[in-house]
Design an enzyme around this catalytic site. Structure first.
Site, mmCIF file in Angstrom:
data_model
loop_
_atom_site.group_PDB
_atom_site.id
_atom_site.type_symbol
_atom_site.label_atom_id
_atom_site.label_comp_id
_atom_site.label_asym_id
_atom_site.label_seq_id
_atom_site.Cartn_x
_atom_site.Cartn_y
_atom_site.Cartn_z
ATOM 1 N N GLU A 1 -4.479 -3.572 -7.058
ATOM 2 C CA GLU A 1 -4.658 -2.245 -7.680
ATOM 3 C C GLU A 1 -4.951 -1.176 -6.616
ATOM 4 O OE1 GLU A 1 -3.508 -2.757 -10.263
ATOM 5 O OE2 GLU A 1 -4.586 -3.912 -11.747
ATOM 6 N N SER B 1 0.820 -1.212 0.000
ATOM 7 C CA SER B 1 0.000 0.000 0.000
ATOM 8 C C SER B 1 0.854 1.263 0.000
ATOM 9 C CB SER B 1 -0.938 0.000 1.222
ATOM 10 O OG SER B 1 -1.894 -1.039 1.116
ATOM 11 N N PHE C 1 4.187 -10.580 -5.798
ATOM 12 C CA PHE C 1 2.816 -10.753 -6.297
ATOM 13 C C PHE C 1 2.671 -10.329 -7.764
ATOM 14 C CE2 PHE C 1 2.001 -9.439 -1.700
ATOM 15 C CZ PHE C 1 1.956 -10.739 -1.224
ATOM 16 N N GLY D 1 -26.182 -23.719 -1.005
ATOM 17 C CA GLY D 1 -26.003 -24.564 0.159
ATOM 18 C C GLY D 1 -24.684 -25.316 0.072
#
Length: 391
Positions: free
Chosen positions: A374, A140, A167, A350
Site C-alpha cells: 500500500e 513505488s 504481488f 525467548g
C-alpha cells in the site's frame, strides 16, 4: 471489547452501532479464524470458504453503498473491523481489506450499470476481488506502469491488454480484478482502470509465490496476453486510472495499519501471558524491572498507534483537506510500530518465540510486509514531506 481498545476508542466517541460492529467482527474472528490461523499458515492453505462467510456479516462491502448490498459504513468503522479481525490473523484481515478496496473503487468510480453488474456478487462475497496496480518494474513508481490497454477501431470497441502485474493477493483464486493499465501517454495521466473477470480471454496467472508471511493468502502474477476486455468494463474516463488508484490507497493505508494494530495487540497479549508464566531465577520474568519496562513501552507505543490511526480515519471520514497526509503518517507510524511490538514480543518468549506453535513468529512474519505494501513506508515519508513543503 478489550479495556485498552475501549479507552482509545472512547477518545473518538464510538457509538453503540460501531461497538456492535466491532464486537461482531471480534466474535467471528475468535470463532472462525483464530482456532485455524496457525494451521492455515503452516499448510499455506487459502480458506476461501471462511473468507466468503464474511459476506453474510456485511464485510464484503464495508464502505460500499447499500443499494448494491454494501454496508454503507465509514472508514472509522472499517478500521475497527480490520483491527478486530487481525487480532486473530493479520493475513486474513488484510485479504478482506484488499477485497473491500477493489469494491470501493467500483462503487465510487463505476457507472450505475457497472455497479449493478459487479457489486452485488462482490459485496456478498460470491465473487472475491483483487486490486492490481504493482508491476515487476513499477512498484513505488506506480505511474511508470507498462501494462498497456489498446482499444480497437470503432466506437465502443473492446480493449486488448498486454503486460504483467506482480504481488497480487488472491490472484488465480479470486473472481474479479480491478486493474490499472496504460491507455495513453507516459506518466500518471495515461493510466486507466478496468474491471476484469477471471475468465476473460487472455488472462493468465503465474506460479504461487513462496512468501515470508501471509501464507494463508495466495499471491501470484496476473498476466495479460492479448486479454480482451469490453469497453464497458472501463471505470470512469480514460486517463483517470492513477487518480482512482491513489484514492483507493488512502483508505487501504488505514486498513493495513489497522491490520498491524490488531496483530500488535495480539502479540502484546501473548507477551503478557508468557511473562507471567515463564520462570527465570526462581520467579516469573514479569517480576523483573527490565521486563516491566519493555512491556510498558510496548503498551505505550500500541496506544499511541491506536489513537493516531483512529484520528486519521476520522479525518478521512470527514473528507479533511489533509486526510491524505494523515493516512500516510498513520500507515508509516502504525505499521513500523506494530512490527516492532511483534518483534519485542518474540524476544519476551525467548527461544520459544521462534517456534511456530506459539504464534508469535507468525505475527512477526505477517506484519513485516505491511511496511512495504500500500506504498512503502519510505514513500509515506515522501507524501508527508510534500505536504509539509507544499510540492
Amino acid at each position: 471489547m478489550d479495556a485498552t481498545v475501549d479507552q482509545a476508542a472512547g477518545q473518538f466517541e464510538l457509538n453503540a452501532d460501531q461497538r456492535a460492529i466491532q464486537e461482531m467482527a471480534a466474535a467471528f474472528a475468535g470463532d472462525r479464524v483464530a482456532p485455524n490461523a496457525l494451521e492455515w499458515d503452516k499448510k499455506r492453505y487459502f480458506p476461501s470458504d471462511v473468507v466468503r462467510e464474511t459476506g453474510a456479516l456485511g464485510l464484503g462491502g464495508i464502505y460500499v453503498r447499500d443499494d448494491v448490498g454494501g454496508s454503507g459504513l465509514g472508514r472509522m468503522d472499517a478500521v475497527l473491523i480490520f483491527e478486530a479481525l487481525a487480532r486473530a490473523c493479520p493475513a486474513f484481515s488484510a485479504f478482506i481489506s484488499i477485497h473491500n478496496m477493489a469494491a470501493w473503487m467500483i462503487d465510487v468510480f463505476g457507472d450505475d450499470d457497472q455497479r449493478q453488474r459487479f457489486l452485488p456478487k462482490i459485496t456478498s462475497m460470491e465473487w472475491l476481488a483483487s486490486y492490481a496496480l504493482t508491476e515487476p518494474s513499477a512498484g513505488s513508481d506506480a505511474a511508470a506502469l507498462k501494462t498497456r490497454a489498446v482499444r480497437g477501431p470503432g466506437n465502443g470497441a473492446d480493449y486488448t491488454l498486454n503486460g504483467t502485474k506482480q504481488f497480487i493477493s488472491g490472484a488465480g483464486d479470486n473472481d474479479v480484478y480491478v486493474v490499472m493499465a496504460r491507455t495513453g501517454e507516459d506518466g500518471p495521466k495515461g493510466v486507466s482502470t478496468f474491471v476484469i473477470p477471471k475468465d476473460a480471454p487472455g488472462l493468465k496467472f503465474g506460479a504461487l509465490e513462496s512468501k515470508m508471511g501471509w501464507h494463508m493468502q495466495p499471491t501470484r502474477q496476473v498476466i495479460f496476453e492479448d486479454c480482451k476486455v469490453p469497453a464497458e468494463n472501463r471505470l470512469s474516463a480514460e486517463g483517470m486510472g492513477f487518480r482512482i488508484a491513489m484514492a483507493g490507497l488512502d483508505g487501504g493505508r488505514l486498513n493495513i495499519a489497522a491490520c498491524s494494530l490488531g496483530g500488535a495487540q495480539s502479540a502484546l497479549d501473548k507477551a503478557l501471558q508468557c511473562a507471567s508464566e515463564r520462570q527465570a531465577f526462581g520467579q516469573a520474568i514479569d517480576r523483573f524491572q527490565s521486563m516491566q519496562f519493555k512491556l510498558a513501552d510496548m503498551e505505550t507505543e500500541l496506544q499511541a498507534s491506536r489513537i493516531f490511526l483512529y484520528a486519521a480515519a476520522s479525518k478521512l471520514d470527514a473528507k479533511a483537506h489533509d486526510a491524505g497526509k494523515w493516512s500516510a503518517m498513520a500507515k508509516r507510524f502504525v505499521t513500523d510500530t506494530g512490527f516492532k511490538i511483534a518483534n519485542d514480543a518474540l524476544q519476551v518468549f525467548g527461544g520459544y518465540g521462534y517456534l511456530h506453535d506459539y504464534g508469535v513468529e507468525k505475527l512477526v512474519r505477517d506484519l513485516r510486509v505491511h511496511q512495504i505494501l500500500e506504498g512503502t513506508n519510505e514513500i509515506m515519508r515522501v507524501i508527508v514531506a510534500r505536504h509539509l513543503i507544499g510540492r
